[in-house]
Design an enzyme around this catalytic site. Structure first.
Site, PDB file in Angstrom:
ATOM      1  N   ARG A   1       0.887  -1.667   0.090  1.00 57.80           N
ATOM      2  CA  ARG A   1       0.056   0.368  -0.043  1.00 57.80           C
ATOM      3  C   ARG A   1       0.914   1.086  -0.149  1.00 57.80           C
ATOM      4  NH1 ARG A   1      -4.814   1.486   4.582  1.00 57.80           N
ATOM      5  NH2 ARG A   1      -2.608   1.721   5.613  1.00 57.80           N
TER       6      ARG A   1
ATOM      7  N   ASP B   1       1.692  -1.857  12.311  1.00 52.95           N
ATOM      8  CA  ASP B   1       0.976  -2.738  10.595  1.00 52.95           C
ATOM      9  C   ASP B   1       1.297  -4.498  11.294  1.00 52.95           C
ATOM     10  OD1 ASP B   1       2.999  -1.223   8.274  1.00 52.95           O
ATOM     11  OD2 ASP B   1       3.034  -3.364   8.611  1.00 52.95           O
TER      12      ASP B   1
HETATM   13  C1  PRP Z   1      -1.094  -4.361   4.743  1.00 55.80           C
HETATM   14  C2  PRP Z   1      -1.599  -5.345   4.913  1.00 55.80           C
HETATM   15  C3  PRP Z   1      -2.926  -5.909   3.575  1.00 55.80           C
HETATM   16  C4  PRP Z   1      -2.451  -3.733   3.428  1.00 55.80           C
HETATM   17  C5  PRP Z   1      -4.033  -3.416   4.271  1.00 55.80           C
HETATM   18  O1  PRP Z   1      -0.027  -4.594   3.677  1.00 55.80           O
HETATM   19  O2  PRP Z   1      -0.718  -7.042   5.113  1.00 55.80           O
HETATM   20  O3  PRP Z   1      -2.567  -6.308   2.291  1.00 55.80           O
HETATM   21  O4  PRP Z   1      -2.413  -3.107   4.164  1.00 55.80           O
HETATM   22  O5  PRP Z   1      -4.162  -2.115   4.111  1.00 55.80           O
HETATM   23  P1  PRP Z   1      -5.640  -1.804   2.746  1.00 55.80           P
HETATM   24  O6  PRP Z   1      -6.853  -2.720   2.690  1.00 55.80           O
HETATM   25  O7  PRP Z   1      -5.399  -0.216   2.839  1.00 55.80           O
HETATM   26  O8  PRP Z   1      -5.319  -1.551   0.949  1.00 55.80           O
HETATM   27  P2  PRP Z   1       1.225  -3.089   3.019  1.00 55.80           P
HETATM   28  O9  PRP Z   1       0.770  -2.976   2.454  1.00 55.80           O
HETATM   29  O10 PRP Z   1       1.675  -3.033   4.779  1.00 55.80           O
HETATM   30  O11 PRP Z   1       2.563  -4.624   2.983  1.00 55.80           O
HETATM   31  P3  PRP Z   1       3.311  -5.338   3.748  1.00 55.80           P
HETATM   32  O12 PRP Z   1       1.750  -6.455   3.585  1.00 55.80           O
HETATM   33  O13 PRP Z   1       4.500  -6.087   2.828  1.00 55.80           O
HETATM   34  O14 PRP Z   1       3.540  -5.544   4.908  1.00 55.80           O
HETATM   35  N1  URA Z   2      -2.471  -2.582   7.137  1.00 59.03           N
HETATM   36  C1  URA Z   2      -1.484  -2.825   8.466  1.00 59.03           C
HETATM   37  O1  URA Z   2      -0.763  -3.524   8.494  1.00 59.03           O
HETATM   38  N2  URA Z   2      -1.975  -2.313   9.293  1.00 59.03           N
HETATM   39  C2  URA Z   2      -3.110  -1.070   9.366  1.00 59.03           C
HETATM   40  O2  URA Z   2      -4.003  -0.991  10.646  1.00 59.03           O
HETATM   41  C3  URA Z   2      -3.462  -1.234   8.365  1.00 59.03           C
HETATM   42  C4  URA Z   2      -3.206  -1.932   7.062  1.00 59.03           C
END
Ligand code: PRP
Ligand code: URA
Length: 209
Positions: free
Chosen positions: A104, A200
């Site tokens: 994201r 996160d």
């Molecule tokens: C996080 C989570 C989802 C996303 C959710 O991933 O694991 O994939 O955010 O957010 P959204 O519903 O607003 O799209 P992130 O983008 O932080 O990536 P990562 O898993 O690589 O840390």
């Molecule tokens: N992604 C995360 O990992 N945590 C949140 O709360 C939202 C998006």
């Protein structure tokens, strides 16, 4: 409209509280996510069809039940979705795994796709998209879009924690997809984080912050 199932089993709720706790360290966080994913796999497969087979016990022959050979596929959204994968595979070892890489963008909150690798027979499988967090829903919608563009039709979503905004967005974009969560939280904050959430998920799983 796809259904929203909140898996409110006491063991799931107990473990989720420790997952949320800011004091929980990376090792324990990873183990708890793995355990909750197993327990949620039990819930999400509740309606998988069975067939009857003859089995000889030490005492008598009987009609036993086995899974009716329905082919399943697990689609973790990288990277945090990987934290739930092994827990589900423990219960469904014959499932094949496809990976969808999305992150994201922290400014726009829009998902950016960087990797996709799916099993060759993915269109014949019932798929479970897995990701701990369903926040704005952008990543989930994009991952399901990827699968549908490849011709997949039977898709469920599994998240630890969802925000109402994300559930609504997925239900509107993909009304055929049922969503299984361990908790439906209150809201998103201004940075798109789930409140109260767990922070996160990727960083907590892999110790990157
Ligand atoms: C996080 C989570 C989802 C996303 C959710 O991933 O694991 O994939 O955010 O957010 P959204 O519903 O607003 O799209 P992130 O983008 O932080 O990536 P990562 O898993 O690589 O840390
Ligand atoms: N992604 C995360 O990992 N945590 C949140 O709360 C939202 C998006």
């Amino acid at each position: 409209m796809g259904k929203l199932v909140v898996c409110d089993h006491p063991l799931i709720q107990h473990k989720l509280t420790f997952i949320r706790d800011v004091q929980t360290n990376t090792k324990d966080f990873r183990e708890l996510v793995d355990e909750v994913a197993s327990l949620m796999a039990y819930e999400i497969t509740r309606e998988v069809p069975l067939e009857t087979v003859k089995v000889q016990t030490p005492v008598a022959e009987m009609d036993g039940k086995v899974l009716a050979g329905r082919m399943l596929g697990l689609i973790p959204i990288l990277r945090a979705g990987l934290g739930m994968l092994d827990g589900i595979l423990k219960l469904i070892p014959a499932a094949k795994v496809g990976h969808v890489g999305l992150f994201r963008d922290p400014e726009t909150l829009q998902p950016v796709e960087y990797y996709t690798k799916l099993p060759t027979d993915v269109t014949e499988r019932e798929l479970i998209v897995i990701d701990p967090m369903l926040a704005t829903g952008g990543s989930a919608i994009a991952a399901i879009d990827v699968l549908k563009k490849r011709g997949c039709t039977q898709i469920k979503m599994m998240n630890l924690i969802a925000a109402p905004e994300g559930v609504k967005a997925v239900q509107e974009a993909h009304p055929d997809v049922d969503i299984y969560v361990a908790a439906l939280d209150e809201k998103l904050d201004n940075h798109g984080y789930i409140v109260p959430g767990l922070g996160d998920a990727g960083d907590r799983l892999y110790g990157t912050k």
